[in-house]
Write an enzyme that holds these catalytic residues in place. Structure first.
Site, PDB file in Angstrom:
ATOM      1  N   ARG A 256       3.137 -22.871  34.689  1.00 11.65           N
ATOM      2  CA  ARG A 256       3.106 -23.922  35.711  1.00 11.65           C
ATOM      3  C   ARG A 256       4.193 -24.954  35.412  1.00 11.65           C
ATOM      4  NH1 ARG A 256      -1.584 -27.465  35.199  1.00 11.65           N
ATOM      5  NH2 ARG A 256       0.004 -28.993  34.697  1.00 11.65           N
ATOM      6  N   HIS A 260      -0.155 -30.417  37.709  1.00  5.24           N
ATOM      7  CA  HIS A 260      -1.225 -29.622  38.325  1.00  5.24           C
ATOM      8  C   HIS A 260      -1.249 -29.880  39.832  1.00  5.24           C
ATOM      9  CE1 HIS A 260      -5.096 -27.919  39.257  1.00  5.24           C
ATOM     10  NE2 HIS A 260      -5.497 -29.092  39.702  1.00  5.24           N
ATOM     11  N   TYR A 269       0.617 -33.742  28.595  1.00  4.72           N
ATOM     12  CA  TYR A 269      -0.035 -32.694  27.792  1.00  4.72           C
ATOM     13  C   TYR A 269       0.766 -31.395  27.643  1.00  4.72           C
ATOM     14  CZ  TYR A 269      -1.487 -31.341  32.527  1.00  4.72           C
ATOM     15  OH  TYR A 269      -1.493 -31.003  33.848  1.00  4.72           O
TER      16      TYR A 269
HETATM   17  C1  LIG Z   1     -15.860 -25.328  41.064  1.00 13.00           C
HETATM   18  C2  LIG Z   1     -14.796 -26.305  40.697  1.00 13.00           C
HETATM   19  N1  LIG Z   1     -14.840 -26.910  39.494  1.00 13.00           N
HETATM   20  C3  LIG Z   1     -13.877 -27.787  39.145  1.00 13.00           C
HETATM   21  C4  LIG Z   1     -12.855 -28.080  40.007  1.00 13.00           C
HETATM   22  C5  LIG Z   1     -11.765 -29.065  39.602  1.00 13.00           C
HETATM   23  N2  LIG Z   1     -10.518 -28.324  39.381  1.00 13.00           N
HETATM   24  C6  LIG Z   1      -9.551 -28.321  40.300  1.00 13.00           C
HETATM   25  S1  LIG Z   1      -8.262 -27.380  39.848  1.00 13.00           S
HETATM   26  C7  LIG Z   1      -8.982 -26.993  38.380  1.00 13.00           C
HETATM   27  C8  LIG Z   1      -8.270 -26.118  37.379  1.00 13.00           C
HETATM   28  C9  LIG Z   1      -8.055 -24.741  37.862  1.00 13.00           C
HETATM   29  O1  LIG Z   1      -7.209 -24.071  36.987  1.00 13.00           O
HETATM   30  P1  LIG Z   1      -6.747 -22.599  37.225  1.00 13.00           P
HETATM   31  O2  LIG Z   1      -7.872 -21.780  37.742  1.00 13.00           O
HETATM   32  O3  LIG Z   1      -6.100 -22.143  35.983  1.00 13.00           O
HETATM   33  O4  LIG Z   1      -5.686 -22.702  38.400  1.00 13.00           O
HETATM   34  P2  LIG Z   1      -4.306 -23.499  38.432  1.00 13.00           P
HETATM   35  O5  LIG Z   1      -4.630 -24.836  39.050  1.00 13.00           O
HETATM   36  O6  LIG Z   1      -3.797 -23.631  37.045  1.00 13.00           O
HETATM   37  O7  LIG Z   1      -3.393 -22.713  39.287  1.00 13.00           O
HETATM   38  C10 LIG Z   1     -10.224 -27.588  38.265  1.00 13.00           C
HETATM   39  C11 LIG Z   1     -11.104 -27.455  37.107  1.00 13.00           C
HETATM   40  C12 LIG Z   1     -12.860 -27.449  41.266  1.00 13.00           C
HETATM   41  N3  LIG Z   1     -11.895 -27.650  42.163  1.00 13.00           N
HETATM   42  N4  LIG Z   1     -13.823 -26.550  41.577  1.00 13.00           N
END
Ligand SMILES: Cc1ncc(C[n+]2csc(CCOP(=O)(O)OP(=O)(O)O)c2C)c(N)n1
Length: 360
Positions: A256, A260, A269
């Site tokens: 990435r 985020h 981080y």
């Molecule tokens: C069920 C749920 N829990 C927590 C969140 C908060 N949240 C938003 S993005 C994220 C991280 C997701 O990471 P990843 O699956 O690795 O995808 P990336 O964003 O890195 O592409 C979290 C925990 C959410 N949107 N939905």
């Protein structure tokens, strides 16, 4: 003691970080037109991404999830799917969505908090962007079940992040996909981070691909910065699903190269050295180099592609900025088939307040 089962996870790379071919060149890669198309989609996505961030930074759009460095994954997905297949996206899949017929201004509207951004005019059978992490995996399992039940030849493909593979919804979807032999492909964008949680804190698994083994089907890794390998591996998984041979899981290894979302500051981080190394491996630079080496791209042609992508982004941003204001009722109207009483009341208040504001 005897071993009762053996499992392996393979990794595919065709175009390495030095832009050299290191695997067998697939048939589709023999078409210069296809390769230029890949380049155009990756570039369009990158330019779109930069503009979307600017729109958010200048207060013209809400929070946005960038896709910098991960454009090859969506490019391969969008190119490999057939029109009547169903793509169940998460929020870093613009490259796939735009090939499915989703307009860039619809994506901007979505991040602008406008319900019309979920109502894809040309691709109405694909669900909208899914933010509740991993919940889309279960939607995808349901969709794939329906496709199988109706005896269609279409398949479903769901995208998710590495963090999503820690969710119960993901494991349930994996289980049901295997148990029911669903025509479903899981594509994990393993960009090494789930907001600020690095992969080594997310899981003790050596690979995310191996999580498919628990569901009774194959999981494999692919270089997520290599458009050729991605298109090949995703294409094979789709063909397998279409032939009734069940689900597959693909872990695309990427990084990435962005915050985020625009609400985050990744410099707090992500280690600088790690980011620097990842920049050297990113998908667009290596593919561009390859195309120049193969004389499939020239400076002139590349500038033409740049120009047409920039014009397309400008036109779509313009459309987004000139969309008529959404109805205040759109904040209510798509959540329930039958409204609960408290929402009937709130909806009426919202209409009244809007009318009062218009008068004052
Ligand atoms: C069920 C749920 N829990 C927590 C969140 C908060 N949240 C938003 S993005 C994220 C991280 C997701 O990471 P990843 O699956 O690795 O995808 P990336 O964003 O890195 O592409 C979290 C925990 C959410 N949107 N939905």
């Amino acid at each position: 003691m005897t071993f009762v089962a053996h499992f392996a996870v393979c990794y595919t790379q065709i175009l390495n970080a030095e832009a050299k071919i290191c695997g067998e060149l697939p048939e589709f890669a023999k078409s210069a037109q296809t390769l230029r198309e890949f380049y155009k989609i990756m570039l369009l996505t990158r330019l779109f991404d930069q503009r979307a961030i600017s729109l958010q930074r200048t207060g013209k759009m809400g929070t946005y999830a960038p896709v910098n460095g991960q454009e090859a994954i969506g490019t391969a997905i969008g190119h490999a799917l057939e029109k009547d297949d169903i793509f169940i996206p998460y929020y870093r899949d613009y490259a796939a969505q735009l090939q499915r017929g989703v307009s860039l201004h619809e994506i901007l509207a979505y991040w602008g908090g406008d319900e019309r951004g979920n109502n894809y005019v040309k691709t109405c059978h694909d669900p909208g962007i899914c933010v509740p992490i991993a919940s889309q995996c279960l939607h995808a399992a349901g969709i794939a079940f329906a496709l199988k039940y109706k005896n269609t030849k279409n398949i479903a493909l769901v995208a998710l992040g590495d963090g999503a593979t820690s969710e119960g919804d993901f494991y349930e979807a994996i289980n049901v996909a295997g148990a029911w032999q669903l025509p479903l492909v899981f594509v994990i964008n393993n960009n090494q981070w789930a907001i600020s949680v690095p992969l080594n804190k997310q899981t003790k698994c050596e690979t995310l691909a191996q999580k498919a083994i628990a569901g009774g089907f194959t999981g494999e890794q692919v270089d997520g910065n290599d458009i050729l390998a991605l298109r090949q591996v995703i294409g094979e998984a789709i063909t397998k699903a279409r032939q009734g041979k069940g689900p597959s899981l693909i872990e695309a290894i990427s990084y990435r190269l962005s915050h985020h979302t625009t609400a985050d500051d990744a410099t707090r981080y992500q280690p600088e050295a790690e980011v620097k190394e990842a920049r050297n491996k990113e998908p667009l630079i290596r593919f561009k180099q390859f195309l120049f080496d193969q004389k499939i791209l020239t400076e002139e042609l590349e500038q033409e592609i740049q120009k047409s992508c920039t014009e397309e982004v400008n036109a779509e941003v313009d459309k987004f900025l000139h969309m008529p204001k959404p109805q205040v009722t759109s904040a209510f109207d798509y959540h329930f088939a039958t409204f609960p009483d408290y929402l009937i009341e709130q909806r009426a208040t919202a209409i009244e307040e809007e009318e009062n504001n218009a008068l004052s």
